[in-house]
Motif scaffolding. Structure first.
Motif, PDB file in Angstrom:
ATOM      1  N   VAL A  12       0.865  -1.177   0.000  1.00 24.54           N
ATOM      2  CA  VAL A  12       0.000   0.000   0.000  1.00 24.54           C
ATOM      3  C   VAL A  12       0.900   1.224   0.000  1.00 24.54           C
ATOM      4  N   VAL A  13       0.667   2.118  -0.962  1.00 26.52           N
ATOM      5  CA  VAL A  13       1.492   3.324  -1.079  1.00 26.52           C
ATOM      6  C   VAL A  13       0.611   4.565  -1.014  1.00 26.52           C
ATOM      7  N   ASP A  14       1.215   5.667  -0.650  1.00 31.31           N
ATOM      8  CA  ASP A  14       0.496   6.929  -0.497  1.00 31.31           C
ATOM      9  C   ASP A  14       0.512   7.705  -1.807  1.00 31.31           C
ATOM     10  N   GLY A  15      -0.495   7.489  -2.627  1.00 33.03           N
ATOM     11  CA  GLY A  15      -0.589   8.208  -3.887  1.00 33.03           C
ATOM     12  C   GLY A  15      -0.562   7.276  -5.069  1.00 33.03           C
ATOM     13  N   SER A  16      -0.886   7.839  -6.231  1.00 30.26           N
ATOM     14  CA  SER A  16      -0.954   7.050  -7.452  1.00 30.26           C
ATOM     15  C   SER A  16       0.425   6.842  -8.059  1.00 30.26           C
ATOM     16  N   PRO A  17       0.871   5.584  -8.198  1.00 28.93           N
ATOM     17  CA  PRO A  17       2.153   5.347  -8.870  1.00 28.93           C
ATOM     18  C   PRO A  17       2.073   5.638 -10.368  1.00 28.93           C
TER      19      PRO A  17
END
Length: 431
Positions: A404-409
């Protein structure tokens, strides 16, 4: 690159079964081997422990293969495998069945399959931990000093959440084994080889020893190292015929070969010899890329290693890094244009693990579209490792590996360098 750093060899009395058992015991796994490695090729050595049951919700799900984006998505993992992934409506039944599961709130973040690191050296528990913390839930070893990667692979099977799922390479098939010759008593006869591991019999013997130890893949070289200032990485150390011997012996045991390479002629020889992937490949030329496309050979450019070398305190290495980086960036663009699959690998070693997201960032900067850069560390890497039905996507039956990452890759791939949540086989990673 691929510079191996010194590590203490295991005790001379250590048996092949003991290599796996000791590695797991030292890691606190406490799992026994279900079969001996000696006496033939082994692929496990340790019973795989079922993973956890866990639900990830309230995030935006990206499928790297199709590029499909699902908002307010849910991923349900049961006993280490994906049971369902998609919209709340599509996953409702699976979500109810897993009602007692741990819930991870993505809190509006983006949810992706765990990342695939296609070239890394995991010699220690700390390196395995760090790679996992950066979201590399699946990896391929670029060789280790004393078969530590076999132990890391066993650890991942015995204790989900402690190490990446690993394709282990064992010892480097290289002319000079150095202290690596002490890694297995079976290698002692190679000390009689006056010119190092170069004869067909010596090459076959080293490949067979790796296979007997349980190696999943075989790692060899065609050029000298770039990470050692006294060596010239354009010098060829194995001929096409010698490389073909390695590939043929590996193939007899169902193993594929990855090849350390820098100079165009050496790279071409390695591709024609039948290697599965070219590692580094700075000076790869168009004729060789065309041949790679024809044969389905993969390209792992390890840009993070080149960028790191450019920052070296050693002036020779720094100059190499500054020279190589723009050249290999052009090679990445040429590979993309010709349809050669590009896989992400950091070539991390020596106690410092680079985020696999850093390699994705550099591939994007080299000219790959964002989705293709993401695929290099998901679907392309999974295919290279032969795990395309296990990793690289979040589909029913796939391994329950999630980041889970913070923002759109898709808008900014750098978010992959610092995942907020890492889940390995349904077990949330926690340092």
């Amino acid at each position: 690159m691929c510079e191996q750093h010194a590590a203490a060899p295991p005790p001379a009395s250590l048996t092949r079964r003991g290599v796996l058992a000791t590695a797991v015991a030292l890691a606190g796994a406490g799992a026994g081997a279900d079969r001996a490695v000696a006496g033939g090729p082994a692929t496990s050595g340790v019973r795989e422990t079922p993973g956890g049951t866990l639900v990830v919700e309230n995030g935006t799900l990206l499928d790297p293969l199709t590029g499909r984006v699902i908002e307010d998505a849910v991923v349900v993992i049961v006993r280490g495998r994906v049971e369902a992934a998609g919209s709340r409506a599509d996953t409702a039944a699976a979500r109810r069945a897993a009602e007692a599961a741990e819930v991870v709130d993505a809190d509006g973040g983006w949810v992706l399959p765990g990342l695939v690191e296609s070239h890394i050296h995991l010699n220690t528990l700390a390196e395995a931990r760090d790679a996992l913390s950066y979201g590399a839930t699946t990896a391929r070893s670029g060789s280790t000093n004393f078969y530590q990667d076999i132990g890391v692979r066993a650890l991942a099977r015995a204790v989900p959440g402690r190490a990446p799922t690993l394709r282990a390479a064992g010892l480097f098939v290289t002319p000079d084994l150095g202290d690596g010759i002490l890694a297995d008593p079976e290698l002692a006869p190679l000390a009689r080889e006056r010119n190092g591991v170069r004869s067909a019999d010596a090459l076959r013997h080293l490949v067979r020893t790796n296979v007997a130890r349980g190696a999943d893949v075989i790692k060899t070289r065609v050029n000298e190292r770039a990470g050692l200032p006294e060596q010239d990485p354009t010098v060829q150390v194995y001929s096409r015929e010698q490389l073909a011997t390695v590939v043929a012996e590996a193939g007899r045991h169902g193993k594929q070969v990855l090849c350390h390479s820098y100079a165009e002629q050496g790279i071409h020889d390695a591709v024609v010899a039948g290697v599965r992937s070219i590692e580094h490949g700075v000076y790869v030329g168009e004729r060789t890329l065309v041949e790679m496309k024809r044969r389905g050979t993969y390209f792992t450019p390890t840009l993070a290693a080149m960028a790191g070398m450019a920052e070296s305190s050693d002036p020779v290495l720094a100059e190499r890094g500054r020279t190589y980086l723009p050249v290999v960036r052009r090679a990445v663009r040429a590979a993309k244009e010709l349809g050669v699959p590009v896989a992400a690998g950091t070539d991390s070693s020596g106690g410092t693990v680079k985020p696999i997201g850093r390699e994705v960032e550099l591939l994007r900067a080299a000219g790959l579209p964002a989705l293709d850069a993401i695929r290099s560390a998901t679907t392309v890497g999974a295919r290279l490792l032969g795990l395309e039905r296990e990793a690289g996507r979040l589909l029913r039956g796939f391994r329950g590996d999630v980041v889970v990452v913070d923002g759109s890759p898709l808008d900014d791939v750098t978010v992959l360098k610092k995942p907020r949540v890492v889940v390995k086989s349904g077990v949330r990673y926690a340092d």
